[in-house]
Design a protein around this motif. Structure first.
Motif, PDB file in Angstrom:
ATOM      1  N   THR A   3       0.826  -1.218   0.000  1.00 59.31           N
ATOM      2  CA  THR A   3       0.000   0.000   0.000  1.00 59.31           C
ATOM      3  C   THR A   3       0.855   1.260   0.000  1.00 59.31           C
ATOM      4  O   THR A   3       1.968   1.273   0.506  1.00 59.31           O
ATOM      5  CB  THR A   3      -0.900   0.060   1.247  1.00 59.31           C
ATOM      6  OG1 THR A   3      -0.062   0.136   2.399  1.00 59.31           O
ATOM      7  CG2 THR A   3      -1.791  -1.154   1.331  1.00 59.31           C
ATOM      8  N   ASN A   5      -0.903   4.541   0.452  1.00 58.61           N
ATOM      9  CA  ASN A   5      -1.595   5.636   1.146  1.00 58.61           C
ATOM     10  C   ASN A   5      -2.658   5.068   2.080  1.00 58.61           C
ATOM     11  O   ASN A   5      -2.905   3.856   2.104  1.00 58.61           O
ATOM     12  CB  ASN A   5      -2.232   6.599   0.124  1.00 58.61           C
ATOM     13  CG  ASN A   5      -3.151   5.864  -0.831  1.00 58.61           C
ATOM     14  OD1 ASN A   5      -3.994   5.075  -0.409  1.00 58.61           O
ATOM     15  ND2 ASN A   5      -2.987   6.089  -2.122  1.00 58.61           N
ATOM     16  N   GLU A   7      -5.915   5.321   2.122  1.00 56.11           N
ATOM     17  CA  GLU A   7      -7.115   4.716   1.521  1.00 56.11           C
ATOM     18  C   GLU A   7      -6.850   3.242   1.217  1.00 56.11           C
ATOM     19  O   GLU A   7      -7.678   2.381   1.514  1.00 56.11           O
ATOM     20  CB  GLU A   7      -7.520   5.454   0.236  1.00 56.11           C
ATOM     21  CG  GLU A   7      -8.143   6.833   0.441  1.00 56.11           C
ATOM     22  CD  GLU A   7      -7.107   7.917   0.738  1.00 56.11           C
ATOM     23  OE1 GLU A   7      -5.900   7.689   0.457  1.00 56.11           O
ATOM     24  OE2 GLU A   7      -7.484   8.976   1.276  1.00 56.11           O
ATOM     25  N   GLU A   8      -5.695   2.976   0.622  1.00 56.57           N
ATOM     26  CA  GLU A   8      -5.355   1.580   0.302  1.00 56.57           C
ATOM     27  C   GLU A   8      -5.211   0.743   1.570  1.00 56.57           C
ATOM     28  O   GLU A   8      -5.582  -0.433   1.591  1.00 56.57           O
ATOM     29  CB  GLU A   8      -4.050   1.528  -0.509  1.00 56.57           C
ATOM     30  CG  GLU A   8      -4.198   2.025  -1.934  1.00 56.57           C
ATOM     31  CD  GLU A   8      -2.874   2.046  -2.704  1.00 56.57           C
ATOM     32  OE1 GLU A   8      -2.892   2.519  -3.846  1.00 56.57           O
ATOM     33  OE2 GLU A   8      -1.842   1.592  -2.168  1.00 56.57           O
ATOM     34  N   GLN A  10      -6.723   1.236   4.530  1.00 57.73           N
ATOM     35  CA  GLN A  10      -8.034   1.010   5.143  1.00 57.73           C
ATOM     36  C   GLN A  10      -8.843  -0.035   4.364  1.00 57.73           C
ATOM     37  O   GLN A  10      -9.664  -0.747   4.921  1.00 57.73           O
ATOM     38  CB  GLN A  10      -8.817   2.323   5.221  1.00 57.73           C
ATOM     39  CG  GLN A  10      -8.275   3.298   6.262  1.00 57.73           C
ATOM     40  CD  GLN A  10      -8.560   2.844   7.681  1.00 57.73           C
ATOM     41  OE1 GLN A  10      -7.722   2.208   8.323  1.00 57.73           O
ATOM     42  NE2 GLN A  10      -9.730   3.150   8.198  1.00 57.73           N
ATOM     43  N   TYR A  11      -8.554  -0.088   3.081  1.00 53.40           N
ATOM     44  CA  TYR A  11      -9.276  -1.017   2.222  1.00 53.40           C
ATOM     45  C   TYR A  11      -8.951  -2.478   2.559  1.00 53.40           C
ATOM     46  O   TYR A  11      -9.705  -3.390   2.237  1.00 53.40           O
ATOM     47  CB  TYR A  11      -8.917  -0.709   0.755  1.00 53.40           C
ATOM     48  CG  TYR A  11      -9.822  -1.369  -0.246  1.00 53.40           C
ATOM     49  CD1 TYR A  11     -11.153  -0.969  -0.373  1.00 53.40           C
ATOM     50  CD2 TYR A  11      -9.347  -2.400  -1.056  1.00 53.40           C
ATOM     51  CE1 TYR A  11     -11.986  -1.587  -1.281  1.00 53.40           C
ATOM     52  CE2 TYR A  11     -10.176  -3.027  -1.972  1.00 53.40           C
ATOM     53  CZ  TYR A  11     -11.493  -2.614  -2.078  1.00 53.40           C
ATOM     54  OH  TYR A  11     -12.324  -3.234  -2.966  1.00 53.40           O
ATOM     55  N   GLU A  47      -7.548   8.282   9.640  1.00 50.06           N
ATOM     56  CA  GLU A  47      -8.141   9.482   9.020  1.00 50.06           C
ATOM     57  C   GLU A  47      -9.649   9.533   9.264  1.00 50.06           C
ATOM     58  O   GLU A  47     -10.436   9.812   8.358  1.00 50.06           O
ATOM     59  CB  GLU A  47      -7.842   9.501   7.513  1.00 50.06           C
ATOM     60  CG  GLU A  47      -7.600  10.883   6.975  1.00 50.06           C
ATOM     61  CD  GLU A  47      -7.268  10.899   5.485  1.00 50.06           C
ATOM     62  OE1 GLU A  47      -7.716  10.003   4.744  1.00 50.06           O
ATOM     63  OE2 GLU A  47      -6.553  11.817   5.076  1.00 50.06           O
TER      64      GLU A  47
END
Lengths: 94, 431
Positions: A3, A5, A7-8, A10-11, A47
């Motif tokens: 990953t 960032n 977003e990646e 948390q995904y 975040e």
């Protein structure tokens, strides 16, 4: 892929979301008038907190339940509870 | 659910499960309450489980527990931007019985351990949050949960509710922790084929390696990073005190990505596939932050009691030992049917007489001093790197001349007196 960032990152996670937030900003005016730095929007590892000009948006669904915001808010302006039993983040590995 | 138990344990992590296991083994009627979907689903650890304290509960546990690798090598890196000074120890004796420590994945390990407590007779209830202790006449007599009619009673309630210990706070055993008493740590599990791990870390079958990384891994802030080998994945993580994170305006996940792409670290992770991202607080206040650990009808164990030795990355072992000591105190208390604070202080006495509080006492000033004087990680680690580079670069300068230059560069940067003071201060903090 590794990953790059948040977003990646948390995904990768599994959440069993409650319909009700376990995190509550007690007074949005405190964030607006007394806290120019909005520390929670910086150090929260998921975040969860996003400042939207007038109020703090709380994306509790992605919370890791670490407790940093409760301890780190300089104005003790965050009410922090555990999500309902069996809800919230579900770590599968480490 | 208005039943009465001998013991209610809140939290099925290493501390709570250890306590439940020992109590159940001695014939006590134990209820173990876990808020997650299963034990381990809310828990995070870098990954090192020590053999000694676990073995005291379940002899030869390594024959059946879900472990990753026995650690045979421990490396320490003092890392600068494009260089690293390393030291460490590798010993084959750690690769055979009785072993020293193992890497583990907590979601699996905690489930297995809780199952052992259940097999011994404890009753485990998952998906249940304890919202408060029920207090009557200054004595804890049970807990209230978020289930309908969710009151349960017991002679003793064990708070193993982790670093946030809202229950300990409710009872007034500790105030809210300060940002310098906790470390915010984030990590990723990165999948990588076993053969690649073995090649990159110079390991053979069933051998593990841990790397602790200081300096630029936290951009000089008070904290550390780690890189641990699992069977076919790596755990890579970084943490600093929450206060440092706030002061430096660091986003923890940015720091993690900085570490992952650091030229000294990147080659280890190349081609890896991120599998999970996890954040957690570590109680790092040390000796002075340990709350009251025993009251009328209640004891506090593990992270909830701040039992972590950050300097030696020990935590889960202290959790297990404290859980066991609490259980032994409860078993004694039951013999004379006295669950008062005075009686349960047997646990406090055992804890303070053990390696746990002795070690925490030894380092009681360390965190505070390193927080107040950030030069150790911020300035000295780069200095060490420059010195090593200078010393080992062959350029026709004599070794004696080089030694002189290295010493001079250090004293020039900080001044002789300051250097001596720094050394003395650091020595005093860890002696």
């Amino acid at each position: 892929m590794s990953t790059k960032n948040i977003e990646e990152k948390q995904y990768l996670l599994r959440f069993k979301c409650d319909t009700k937030s376990h995190l509550t900003v007690l007074d949005h005016d405190v964030c607006m008038t007394q806290c120019p730095e909005k520390f929670c929007t910086v150090f929260c590892p998921a975040e969860v907190y996003k400042w939207e000009g007038k109020r703090m948006q709380v994306g509790y669904e992605g919370c890791h339940e670490c407790g940093s915001c409760r301890i780190g808010c300089p104005y003790q302006n965050i009410k922090w509870e555990y999500p309902k039993g069996g809800h919230g983040i579900v770590f599968r590995l480490a | 659910m208005s039943e009465k138990f001998d013991v209610i344990v809140v939290g099925a992590g290493p501390a709570g499960t250890s306590c439940a296991f020992v109590c159940a083994k001695n014939g006590l009627n134990v209820l173990l309450i876990e808020r997650g979907e299963y034990p381990g689903s809310k828990n995070v650890m870098g990954g090192v489980l020590y053999r000694k304290q676990m073995e005291e509960l379940i002899p030869e546990f390594w024959k059946e527990a879900p472990l990753e690798r026995p650690v045979i090598e421990q490396r320490f890196w003092m890392m600068d931007k494009e260089s690293v000074v390393q030291f460490g120890y590798k010993g084959l004796e750690w690769g055979q019985e009785p072993y020293n420590n193992f890497t583990v994945l907590r979601a699996q390990f905690d489930q297995w351990f809780a199952r052992k407590a259940v097999e011994t007779g404890a009753l485990l209830i998952n998906e249940t949050v304890v919202t408060e202790c029920i207090v009557e006449n200054g004595k804890v007599i049970g807990v209230r949960t978020d289930r309908p009619d969710g009151e349960v009673y017991a002679d003793v309630v064990v708070l193993a509710d982790g670093v946030n210990s809202l229950l300990g706070k409710q009872l007034g055993f500790h105030k809210e922790f300060r940002p310098d008493e906790v470390a915010l740590t984030v990590m990723e599990v990165v999948n990588l084929p076993k053969e690649k791990i073995n090649d990159r870390f110079n390991l053979e079958e069933n051998q593990g390696c841990t790397v602790e990384i200081f300096g630029d891994s936290t951009k000089g802030n008070l904290g550390t990073a780690f890189l641990y080998t699992n069977k076919d994945s790596l755990n890579i993580g970084v943490g600093t005190t929450l206060s440092s994170m706030i002061k430096a305006k660091l986003k923890p996940y940015d720091l993690l990505d900085y570490l992952k792409t650091h030229p000294m670290v990147k080659p280890y992770l190349e081609g890896g596939e991120s599998a999970e991202y996890l954040a957690h607080l570590i109680p790092e206040g040390g000796y002075r932050s340990v709350p009251k650990v025993a009251g009328n009808g209640v004891v506090v164990v593990g992270d909830a009691a701040q039992l972590v030795n950050a300097i030696h990355r020990e935590g889960s072992n202290m959790a297990m030992s404290s859980g066991k000591m609490a259980a032994e105190a409860i078993i004694e208390a039951k013999k004379d049917d006295n669950y008062s604070e005075a009686s349960l202080n047997r646990y406090k006495d055992a804890l303070y007489g053990s390696f746990i509080m002795k070690d925490l006492e030894k380092y009681k000033d360390a965190a505070h001093i390193f927080e107040k004087h950030p030069q150790y990680l911020r300035d000295y680690v780069p200095m060490m790197n420059r010195a090593a580079s200078k010393f080992f670069t062959v350029d026709g300068t004599s070794k004696r001349e080089k030694q002189k230059e290295v010493l001079k560069s250090v004293t020039d940067e900080r001044g002789t007196f300051k250097v001596l003071k720094d050394i003395y201060r650091a020595w005093k903090a860890v002696k």
